[in-house]
Design a protein around this motif. Structure first.
Motif, PDB file in Angstrom:
ATOM      1  N   GLU A 126      60.230  33.388  29.912  1.00  0.00           N
ATOM      2  CA  GLU A 126      61.492  33.698  28.971  1.00  0.00           C
ATOM      3  C   GLU A 126      62.737  34.062  29.915  1.00  0.00           C
ATOM      4  O   GLU A 126      62.670  34.569  30.813  1.00  0.00           O
ATOM      5  CB  GLU A 126      61.099  34.929  28.373  1.00  0.00           C
ATOM      6  CG  GLU A 126      60.007  34.756  27.426  1.00  0.00           C
ATOM      7  CD  GLU A 126      59.981  35.936  26.327  1.00  0.00           C
ATOM      8  OE1 GLU A 126      60.501  37.041  26.469  1.00  0.00           O
ATOM      9  OE2 GLU A 126      59.013  35.888  25.528  1.00  0.00           O
ATOM     10  N   GLU A 128      66.500  35.711  29.276  1.00  0.00           N
ATOM     11  CA  GLU A 128      67.252  36.272  28.302  1.00  0.00           C
ATOM     12  C   GLU A 128      66.614  36.302  26.906  1.00  0.00           C
ATOM     13  O   GLU A 128      67.377  36.035  26.044  1.00  0.00           O
ATOM     14  CB  GLU A 128      68.851  35.611  28.235  1.00  0.00           C
ATOM     15  CG  GLU A 128      69.540  35.766  29.495  1.00  0.00           C
ATOM     16  CD  GLU A 128      69.910  37.162  29.965  1.00  0.00           C
ATOM     17  OE1 GLU A 128      70.571  37.836  28.925  1.00  0.00           O
ATOM     18  OE2 GLU A 128      69.614  37.583  31.144  1.00  0.00           O
ATOM     19  N   ARG A 130      64.847  34.185  25.294  1.00  0.00           N
ATOM     20  CA  ARG A 130      64.733  32.803  24.895  1.00  0.00           C
ATOM     21  C   ARG A 130      63.396  32.134  25.587  1.00  0.00           C
ATOM     22  O   ARG A 130      63.235  32.193  26.969  1.00  0.00           O
ATOM     23  CB  ARG A 130      65.949  31.924  25.450  1.00  0.00           C
ATOM     24  CG  ARG A 130      67.282  32.326  24.714  1.00  0.00           C
ATOM     25  CD  ARG A 130      68.316  31.551  25.193  1.00  0.00           C
ATOM     26  NE  ARG A 130      69.482  32.009  24.703  1.00  0.00           N
ATOM     27  CZ  ARG A 130      70.278  31.538  23.550  1.00  0.00           C
ATOM     28  NH1 ARG A 130      69.690  30.469  22.790  1.00  0.00           N
ATOM     29  NH2 ARG A 130      71.382  31.938  22.949  1.00  0.00           N
ATOM     30  N   SER A 131      62.750  31.082  24.907  1.00  0.00           N
ATOM     31  CA  SER A 131      61.857  30.530  25.626  1.00  0.00           C
ATOM     32  C   SER A 131      62.343  29.531  26.557  1.00  0.00           C
ATOM     33  O   SER A 131      63.409  28.752  26.231  1.00  0.00           O
ATOM     34  CB  SER A 131      60.933  29.872  24.518  1.00  0.00           C
ATOM     35  OG  SER A 131      60.242  30.737  23.710  1.00  0.00           O
ATOM     36  N   ALA A 132      61.722  29.391  27.640  1.00  0.00           N
ATOM     37  CA  ALA A 132      62.273  28.309  28.656  1.00  0.00           C
ATOM     38  C   ALA A 132      60.892  27.603  29.470  1.00  0.00           C
ATOM     39  O   ALA A 132      59.688  28.191  29.175  1.00  0.00           O
ATOM     40  CB  ALA A 132      63.131  29.003  29.696  1.00  0.00           C
ATOM     41  N   THR A 149      66.145  25.953  28.963  1.00  0.00           N
ATOM     42  CA  THR A 149      65.842  27.148  28.007  1.00  0.00           C
ATOM     43  C   THR A 149      66.426  26.888  26.687  1.00  0.00           C
ATOM     44  O   THR A 149      67.472  26.127  26.488  1.00  0.00           O
ATOM     45  CB  THR A 149      66.762  28.101  28.683  1.00  0.00           C
ATOM     46  OG1 THR A 149      66.638  28.325  30.080  1.00  0.00           O
ATOM     47  CG2 THR A 149      66.796  29.382  27.915  1.00  0.00           C
ATOM     48  N   GLU A 150      65.578  27.120  25.961  1.00  0.00           N
ATOM     49  CA  GLU A 150      65.623  26.722  24.230  1.00  0.00           C
ATOM     50  C   GLU A 150      67.200  27.172  23.715  1.00  0.00           C
ATOM     51  O   GLU A 150      67.210  28.537  23.670  1.00  0.00           O
ATOM     52  CB  GLU A 150      64.511  27.049  23.520  1.00  0.00           C
ATOM     53  CG  GLU A 150      64.627  26.573  22.064  1.00  0.00           C
ATOM     54  CD  GLU A 150      63.318  26.945  21.345  1.00  0.00           C
ATOM     55  OE1 GLU A 150      62.766  25.628  20.902  1.00  0.00           O
ATOM     56  OE2 GLU A 150      62.766  27.739  21.438  1.00  0.00           O
ATOM     57  N   LEU A 151      67.799  26.443  23.350  1.00  0.00           N
ATOM     58  CA  LEU A 151      68.941  26.576  22.726  1.00  0.00           C
ATOM     59  C   LEU A 151      68.872  26.373  21.318  1.00  0.00           C
ATOM     60  O   LEU A 151      69.743  27.115  20.349  1.00  0.00           O
ATOM     61  CB  LEU A 151      70.176  25.854  23.097  1.00  0.00           C
ATOM     62  CG  LEU A 151      70.922  25.933  24.442  1.00  0.00           C
ATOM     63  CD1 LEU A 151      71.777  24.863  24.737  1.00  0.00           C
ATOM     64  CD2 LEU A 151      71.072  27.499  24.788  1.00  0.00           C
ATOM     65  N   THR A 156      67.891  21.839  24.714  1.00  0.00           N
ATOM     66  CA  THR A 156      67.752  22.830  25.853  1.00  0.00           C
ATOM     67  C   THR A 156      68.948  23.003  26.526  1.00  0.00           C
ATOM     68  O   THR A 156      69.752  22.008  26.657  1.00  0.00           O
ATOM     69  CB  THR A 156      66.644  22.924  26.662  1.00  0.00           C
ATOM     70  OG1 THR A 156      66.719  21.471  27.093  1.00  0.00           O
ATOM     71  CG2 THR A 156      65.287  22.924  25.721  1.00  0.00           C
ATOM     72  N   LEU A 183      73.916  30.775  30.527  1.00  0.00           N
ATOM     73  CA  LEU A 183      73.870  31.067  29.124  1.00  0.00           C
ATOM     74  C   LEU A 183      74.950  31.850  28.680  1.00  0.00           C
ATOM     75  O   LEU A 183      75.442  31.903  27.564  1.00  0.00           O
ATOM     76  CB  LEU A 183      72.576  32.009  28.787  1.00  0.00           C
ATOM     77  CG  LEU A 183      71.167  31.038  28.932  1.00  0.00           C
ATOM     78  CD1 LEU A 183      70.089  32.086  29.031  1.00  0.00           C
ATOM     79  CD2 LEU A 183      71.169  30.306  27.501  1.00  0.00           C
TER      80      LEU A 183
END
Length: 189
Positions: A126, A128, A130-132, A149-151, A156, A183
């Motif tokens: 993770e 911030e 967010r899943s990564a 990192t998932e947006l 990502t 990010l």
């Protein structure tokens, strides 16, 4: 959940294996430069997968502005001009003064699900909140690590760092800083 070098690990044992190279070899086709790939010449996607290249910006944000000079200072700073659409469309690479072929990159990439399938040797983390997906590979004495990192469901934020003669642990530590900086350079949702 445990936090190590800025990343919240899921589960922590996987990162240890990924960063110390204790994992057994992964069968299949080699993945160049820590998961970067050439665009396929044929489509073998499932419903819901993206079939066209990602745009070079998100909400008007140029990938070359995702990493600023102050973000690269801990790595010796940038040398020369950034390289847009390198190593792939939607990503911008910044050559680093810290050594030949050392580089940092940021940009927009495939959905997280596609990245995890393409990089089975990676580890879920993770950043911030967010899943990564974190993936490291040693290529010609350069430790190259990426974080996708998932947006959103279809994209990502990809950050990449390649450093000569560096450990995976040191590279991921610096990569975490680059990922959080990138990010923060994105516009609010």
């Amino acid at each position: 959940m445990t936090a190590v070098r800025g990343y919240a690990l899921i589960p922590p044992v996987l990162l240890l294996c990924a960063t110390t190279a204790c994992a057994p070899p992964v069968p299949g086709e080699p993945v160049p430069a820590a998961g970067f790939r050439d665009e396929p010449t044929t489509s073998a996607t499932r419903p819901g997968d993206l079939t066209s290249p990602l745009p070079t910006s998100s909400s008007g944000t140029d990938p070359c502005t995702l990493l600023a000079a102050e973000d690269l200072a801990a790595l010796g700073g940038s040398t020369g001009t950034p390289h847009p659409n390198q190593p792939m469309p939607g990503v911008c690479t910044h050559p680093l003064t810290s050594g030949p072929e050392n580089a940092a990159a940021a940009g927009y990439y495939d959905p997280l699900r596609a990245v995890t399938e393409r990089q089975p040797g990676g580890v879920a983390v993770e950043v911030e909140g967010r899943s990564a997906w974190l993936y490291c590979e040693l290529v010609d004495a350069h430790q190259t690590c990426t974080a996708a990192t998932e947006l959103g469901p279809d994209r990502t934020l990809l950050t990449m760092l390649t450093l000569r003669d560096a450990s995976a642990a040191d590279t991921t530590d610096h990569l975490f800083g680059l990922t959080t900086a990138a990010l923060r350079h994105l516009p609010p949702p």
